[in-house]
Design an enzyme around this catalytic site. Sequence first.
Site, PDB file in Angstrom:
ATOM      1  N   GLY A   9     -25.780   7.796 -25.630  1.00 62.01           N
ATOM      2  CA  GLY A   9     -24.924   8.954 -25.343  1.00 62.01           C
ATOM      3  C   GLY A   9     -23.827   8.595 -24.355  1.00 62.01           C
ATOM      4  CB  THR A  99     -31.779  14.205 -24.579  1.00 68.92           C
ATOM      5  OG1 THR A  99     -30.899  13.079 -24.482  1.00 68.92           O
ATOM      6  CG2 THR A  99     -31.289  15.150 -25.659  1.00 68.92           C
ATOM      7  CB  ALA A 122     -37.524  14.385 -16.255  1.00 63.82           C
ATOM      8  CG  ASN A 124     -32.511  19.089 -13.260  1.00 60.10           C
ATOM      9  OD1 ASN A 124     -32.082  18.275 -12.442  1.00 60.10           O
ATOM     10  ND2 ASN A 124     -31.865  20.196 -13.575  1.00 60.10           N
ATOM     11  CG  MET A 125     -32.501  12.881 -14.820  1.00 59.30           C
ATOM     12  SD  MET A 125     -34.030  11.936 -14.912  1.00 59.30           S
ATOM     13  CE  MET A 125     -34.449  12.178 -16.622  1.00 59.30           C
ATOM     14  CG  HIS A 156     -26.354  25.061 -18.015  1.00 58.56           C
ATOM     15  ND1 HIS A 156     -27.503  25.770 -17.792  1.00 58.56           N
ATOM     16  CD2 HIS A 156     -26.575  23.828 -17.489  1.00 58.56           C
ATOM     17  CE1 HIS A 156     -28.392  25.005 -17.168  1.00 58.56           C
ATOM     18  NE2 HIS A 156     -27.847  23.813 -16.965  1.00 58.56           N
ATOM     19  CE  LYS A 160     -28.316  23.400 -21.237  1.00 62.11           C
ATOM     20  NZ  LYS A 160     -28.641  21.996 -21.526  1.00 62.11           N
ATOM     21  CB  THR A 167     -33.762  22.862 -15.746  1.00 57.53           C
ATOM     22  OG1 THR A 167     -33.189  21.578 -15.972  1.00 57.53           O
ATOM     23  CG2 THR A 167     -34.224  22.977 -14.306  1.00 57.53           C
TER      24      THR A 167
END
Length: 263
Positions: A9, A99, A122, A124-125, A156, A160, A167
């Site tokens: 990506g 993703t 995950a 959310n990082m 968002h 998106k 999340t």
Amino acid sequence: MKTHIAINGACGRMGQRLVALAKDDPQLHLVAAVNSATNPLQGKDAGEVAGIGPIGVPIRYDLPIGVRIDALIDFSAPAGTMAVLPVCVDRQIPIVVATTGHTEEQKAEIGAAAHNTAVLYAPNMSLVVNLLFKLVRLTAEALKGKGFDPEIVERHHRFKKDSPSGTATRFAEIIRDVQGGEFVHGREGIIGARTDTEIGIHAVRGGDNVGEHTIIFTTIGETLELVHKGHNRDSYARGALLAAKYMANRPAGRYTMSDVLGL
Ligand SMILES: NC(=O)C1=CN([C@@H]2O[C@H](COP(=O)(O)OP(=O)(O)OC[C@H]3O[C@@H](n4cnc5c(N)ncnc54)[C@H](OP(=O)(O)O)[C@@H]3O)[C@@H](O)[C@H]2O)C=CC1
Ligand SMILES: O=C(O)C1=N[C@H](C(=O)O)C[C@H](O)C1
């Protein structure tokens, strides 16, 4: 020794920030920048695409053979994850899946891949969002059975593709895990009074918002709100790069951002 990473990506909003931040990190070496075969930026230099000037890494549609890859970071689309996952399994490349928007079947496939390679999945990082996951669990435990109604609002950018955010879904799963109940997505029409077991989830879309989540616990007389607001995408990108370093050379299995961040 530098961690050799690949990005899936690489032409996207997140991919471009990863390329730029990886270039500035002396512990990282970007060896492959992958994007969908149909993307018009195929063959262009990933640094040029990211706006940092040439770095000698072309955008390609598959992972190079015979090149050492210590970890792959995926910020693409559900189809992008599912395209790269079997290659990571075959070559035992640790994969960081950031993703969102996968189906339940796709989630199960990602989980199963952990039998053969290291997998971190995950939604959310960000360091503080991962802290907030813990705070929401704590709050849900403290308020369980005390008459508070949980509702989640996420905001968002207009581009998106998935809704609700990964999340927001994770926040809802944490509350359901602690308190039970069922998800209610938005509300419309003569729906009657709210039940005690609803976990409301609401998605706002517009402009260039990089991500906001508000977790509301409200009762007759007072409201508690836990809020995270992203200012730009770098908190997600930095977390993902940290995760890639953590995942390099890990044995097969599932790993979490709590492992990476020491939370
Ligand atoms: N976990 C986290 O912390 C975060 C997760 N995300 C998630 O990351 C994902 C990407 O977000 P964002 O960068 O904003 O999205 P973008 O749409 O800007 O970027 C996605 C990129 O992936 C490419 N892509 C699509 N399909 C494939 C495929 N089959 N193979 C390879 N590449 C593909 C797209 O190319 P093309 O345009 O040609 O389709 C595009 O370049 C989303 O799911 C988002 O929710 C985002 C931010 C933080
Ligand atoms: O698409 C985004 O932008 C984001 N997606 C992730 C999600 O769906 O939770 C994380 C972050 O909110 C930004």
